[in-house]
Structures are given as structure tokens and as C-alpha cells.
Scaffold this active site. Structure first.
Site, mmCIF file in Angstrom:
data_model
loop_
_atom_site.group_PDB
_atom_site.id
_atom_site.type_symbol
_atom_site.label_atom_id
_atom_site.label_comp_id
_atom_site.label_asym_id
_atom_site.label_seq_id
_atom_site.Cartn_x
_atom_site.Cartn_y
_atom_site.Cartn_z
ATOM 1 N N ASP A 1 9.230 2.938 1.844
ATOM 2 C CA ASP A 1 8.066 3.704 2.263
ATOM 3 C C ASP A 1 7.901 3.528 3.778
ATOM 4 O O ASP A 1 7.408 2.513 4.251
ATOM 5 C CB ASP A 1 6.829 3.202 1.507
ATOM 6 C CG ASP A 1 5.563 3.972 1.888
ATOM 7 O OD1 ASP A 1 5.583 4.668 2.918
ATOM 8 O OD2 ASP A 1 4.559 3.857 1.163
ATOM 9 N N LYS B 1 2.497 10.550 7.866
ATOM 10 C CA LYS B 1 1.737 10.177 9.068
ATOM 11 C C LYS B 1 2.193 10.863 10.364
ATOM 12 O O LYS B 1 1.759 11.966 10.639
ATOM 13 C CB LYS B 1 1.681 8.661 9.188
ATOM 14 C CG LYS B 1 0.764 8.064 8.097
ATOM 15 C CD LYS B 1 0.173 6.725 8.467
ATOM 16 C CE LYS B 1 -0.998 6.374 7.578
ATOM 17 N NZ LYS B 1 -0.660 5.674 6.351
ATOM 18 N N PHE C 1 0.862 -1.188 0.000
ATOM 19 C CA PHE C 1 0.000 0.000 0.000
ATOM 20 C C PHE C 1 0.896 1.235 0.000
ATOM 21 O O PHE C 1 1.698 1.425 0.902
ATOM 22 C CB PHE C 1 -0.938 0.049 1.215
ATOM 23 C CG PHE C 1 -1.850 1.243 1.154
ATOM 24 C CD1 PHE C 1 -3.057 1.180 0.476
ATOM 25 C CD2 PHE C 1 -1.483 2.448 1.736
ATOM 26 C CE1 PHE C 1 -3.891 2.305 0.372
ATOM 27 C CE2 PHE C 1 -2.308 3.575 1.643
ATOM 28 C CZ PHE C 1 -3.515 3.492 0.958
HETATM 29 C C1 LIG Z 1 -0.886 5.823 4.858
HETATM 30 C C2 LIG Z 1 0.130 5.328 3.911
HETATM 31 C C3 LIG Z 1 0.330 5.936 2.661
HETATM 32 C C4 LIG Z 1 -0.549 7.042 2.142
HETATM 33 O O1 LIG Z 1 -0.502 8.176 2.927
HETATM 34 P P1 LIG Z 1 -1.653 9.325 2.767
HETATM 35 O O2 LIG Z 1 -1.170 10.410 3.668
HETATM 36 O O3 LIG Z 1 -2.929 8.712 3.186
HETATM 37 O O4 LIG Z 1 -1.650 9.724 1.350
HETATM 38 C C5 LIG Z 1 1.348 5.452 1.857
HETATM 39 N N1 LIG Z 1 2.141 4.447 2.255
HETATM 40 C C6 LIG Z 1 1.987 3.843 3.460
HETATM 41 C C7 LIG Z 1 2.922 2.742 3.864
HETATM 42 C C8 LIG Z 1 0.973 4.252 4.313
HETATM 43 O O5 LIG Z 1 0.790 3.632 5.481
#
Ligand SMILES: *Cc1c(COP(=O)(O)O)cnc(C)c1O
Length: 390
Positions: free
Chosen positions: A220, A249, A134
């Protein structure tokens, strides 16, 4: 304002696109690891704004930093220098070991920046991502996100040279790399897919393969960053250095901000990328305060210790031997409770007992509480989880 929660539910339905499925409570205020709803009920929050509220709700250091900055300068644009932005860039470089920063406003935006940067630096346009990945919902980040239910109605997506390979299988990455591969993008722990922790050595092996093949590695750390897993960044567990790293986040303690970090030489030049709001003084002041709190309250260590406490306690209390619980896994305060069946019912039961938990990928309860949660609160959470296992 609103006379009752019901009025909020009705108007939400009338005026808002129904993109979210929510429990019927209206959250109004929070402190530490707890939130209160509009009729005064208090909950221990194990969702933590989806791993955002690491320092807890309304931490006074963050609140004051935002207030003070708001009174001076909220926004000016990136056409001018501002101090909080440069201070935050230096700080981020210091805690992450990365060299250069680009600021944006969310996780998906930092992934977009990372994909663009990898393309521009390598001159190639294909990517390798993991099954179960994700990385966000914008067209570019969605292209490297695996789940069909997020993608199908939007296909074809922006990037068409994306190969998905099995997570936790480094050899599969070696085989998937071709002459057009710009980068491999991975989460060091898959969050959205249910807290999937790869075997020891996986990331290191991927790093070596990328090195050998001349392909960039993007980590990520949007969900795993800022102490969540018991280290500043999850990459530290394997001593792996990515070429590019994405964060968001918990960075702003709830104030929207994201950043893409990269190694020296992996850089955009003037005008190649930009953001109107990215790294504005208010967002940067919030992020600086958030990092300060994480440092001063030793929340990285706390996450590691409380994570261990949580897991041990769960085993002692025997939730893991329940028929409905398949596995409990975690690192720091990023914990997944994998059930044998969908967890919707358990989420509801926990809510009735004033604990907020959230379900990812249908059968996994994801627990990512504020890192300031207390042992007593964890004990309460575990006893409720035990009651709610069904
Ligand atoms: C939450 C998340 C995203 C996306 O972040 P947004 O601020 O919602 O666009 C991308 N990668 C990971 C691993 C995430 O947990």
C-alpha cells in the site's frame, strides 16, 4: 456567501455530520507550500492535504491541464476508450515497474480492488496485515486496518479471516500464513500510525516468504508514493516488487483518483471489477500533469534532499534533545516527530504561528509538506516547532 468564519463553523455543525475535528480556520486558497484562510492569514502547510499536494497548491501545469481537459471531455464512462486514461496507465507502469492498472477514485477503493483481486487470483480469502496498519475506511479496507477505534463500532467487518501480526517482524508473517491465505498487505512505511519505518531488509524478507509460501504481496503506497519518501515509490529502497500495489493521494495532485497496479497475470477479466468514474479523462489529465511536474521539477530528488536537510537541521537546532520529543524519524519529506505526550497543544501553538501540522496516533506530529516547499520555509517550520515544543 458567508459573512464570517463563525458562520461557516455554525452551518457546518448544523448541516454536516460531525466526522471531522477541525481547527477554527477556513481555508480558501493556496499557492506552492502555503495556504490562505478566509480572513487573509497565510500558513506554511506541513499537512499538504495529507500527503496529497506534492506538487504544491494550484500548480499552473496541473490547473491548465484540468482546464483544457474540462473544455473537451470530463467524463464519458468506461464503456468507451479515452486517451488520457491509456496514456496515464502507460506512464504509471513506466514509473512503478508494475504491468497492469485498474483505475478508481480513492485510496480505500484501490485497497478494495487489491483485496478482491488477490482473492480472485488465489481463490483464497484470508489476509495478513500488520498491527498499526491503516488501509482505509470502507468495510473491506477497514477489515485490514488495525486500529480498534476505527473498527469497533462496525464489527463484525466484511473479511473475517484477517490476522494482524507485529509490523517489522517477517517471521511473524511466515507463522501466520496458512492454506487459506490469499495475500499479505503492508505499508512500506506506516503513515497514519505515526511514520513507522521498518528495519532494512524487512520488506525483502517478507517478499521472499510470500514467494516461498505462494502468497501474494500487496504494498500500500497510497501515502508513500510519488516521491514522498525520496523515491518514486518507497519499495525502491529495498528493490522489492509486490504483486499488487495501491496508489492514490498525490497521484492527482488533489484531484481525486486512485489506482491499483499489478504484475502481468495478476489481473481481473471482463466484468470482474468496474468503476463508473474510475480513470475518467479529467482525473487522468490531472494525474498526468502531476506526474509531469514531479518529473520536470525533479521533486523526487528534491524530497530526498530536503528530507535530509530537514532532519539535519532539526538535530543541529536541538529540538530532538528537548524533553518532550522522543524521536524524529523520516524518509524524504515524510517525517514524524514523536512526542512524549499528546500533540494537540503543539498543533494549536503552531497554528497561531501560521504553520499547519497534524497529529497522528495522538503523540506523533506528522510532517508531509508539499515537495515544492523551500529551504527557507523549512527553516521557519523548524524554528516554530522549537518554539512550540512544550
Ligand atoms: C490515506 C490512506 C488510505 C486511504 O485512502 P483514502 O483515499 O482516504 O480512501 C489507505 N492507505 C494508506 C496507507 C493511506 O495513507
Amino acid at each position: 456567501m458567508f459573512s464570517s468564519p463563525e458562520e461557516v463553523f455554525e452551518k457546518e455543525k448544523k448541516y454536516m455530520m460531525q466526522t471531522y475535528k477541525r481547527p477554527r480556520i477556513v481555508l480558501r486558497e493556496g499557492k506552492g507550500a502555503t495556504v490562505k484562510d478566509s480572513v487573509g492569514r497565510e500558513y506554511i502547510d506541513c499537512v499538504g492535504g495529507i500527503a496529497v499536494n506534492a506538487v504544491g497548491y494550484c500548480h499552473p501545469v496541473v490547473v491548465n491541464a484540468i482546464k483544457e481537459q474540462a473544455e473537451k471531455l470530463m467524463h464519458t464512462s468506461n464503456l468507451y476508450y479515452t486517451e488520457p486514461q491509456v496514456e496515464l496507465a502507460e506512464k504509471l507502469s513506466g514509473i512503478s515497474g508494475m504491468d497492469k492498472v485498474f483505475f478508481c477514485n480513492s485510496g480505500a477503493e484501490s485497497v478494495e480492488a487489491a483485496l478482491k483481486l488477490a482473492s480472485k487470483v488465489t481463490g483464497k480469502h484470508n489476509f495478513i496485515a500488520a498491527e498499526g496498519s491503516f488501509h482505509g475506511r470502507t468495510l473491506g479496507s477497514l477489515s485490514v486496518t488495525f486500529e480498534t477505534k476505527f473498527r469497533s463500532v462496525f464489527e463484525p467487518l466484511l473479511l473475517n479471516g484477517v490476522k494482524f501480526v507485529r509490523y517489522n517482524d517477517a517471521e511473524a508473517i511466515r507463522e501466520a500464513i496458512d492454506v487459506d491465505t490469499a495475500a499479505v498487505i503492508l505499508e512500506p512505511i506506516q503513515g497514519e500510525t505515526g511514520i513507522i519505518i521498518p528495519s532494512e531488509g524487512y520488506l525483502k524478507e517478507v517478499r521472499e516468504i510470500c514467494e516461498e509460501k505462494g502468497v501474494l504481496l500487496i504494498l500500500d503506497e497510497i501515502q508513500t508514493g510519488f516521491g514522498r519518501t525520496g523515491r518514486w515509490f518507497c519499495k525502491e529502497y529495498e528493490g522489492v516488487e509486490p504483486d499488487i500495489m495501491t496508489v492514490a493521494k498525490a497521484l492527482g495532485a488533489g484531484f481525486p483518483i486512485g489506482a491499483m497496479l499489478a504484475k502481468e497475470g495478476v489481473e481481473f477479466q471482463t466484468s470482474e471489477h468496474a468503476s463508473t468514474f474510475g480513470g475518467n479523462p479529467l482525473a487522468c489529465a490531472a494525474a498526468l500533469a502531476s506526474i509531469k511536474v514531479i518529473e520536470e521539477e525533479r521533486l523526487v530528488e528534491r524530497s530526498r534532499e530536503l528530507g535530509r536537510y530537514f532532519m539535519e537541521k532539526v538535530h543541529e537546532d536541538g529540538i530532538d534533545s528537548n524533553l518532550t520529543v522522543k524521536e524524529i524519524r523520516g524518509r524524504g519529506l515524510m517525517i514524524g516527530l514523536a512526542l512524549m505526550k499528546p500533540c494537540g497543544e503543539m498543533v494549536e501553538k503552531a497554528l497561531e504561528r501560521r504553520i499547519l501540522i497534524n497529529c497522528t496516533s495522538d503523540t506523533v506530529i506528522r510532517l508531509v509538506p508539499p515537495l515544492v516547499i523551500s529551504k527557507e520555509q523549512i527553516d521557519r517550520v523548524i524554528s516554530v516547532l522549537r518554539e512550540c515544543v512544550y
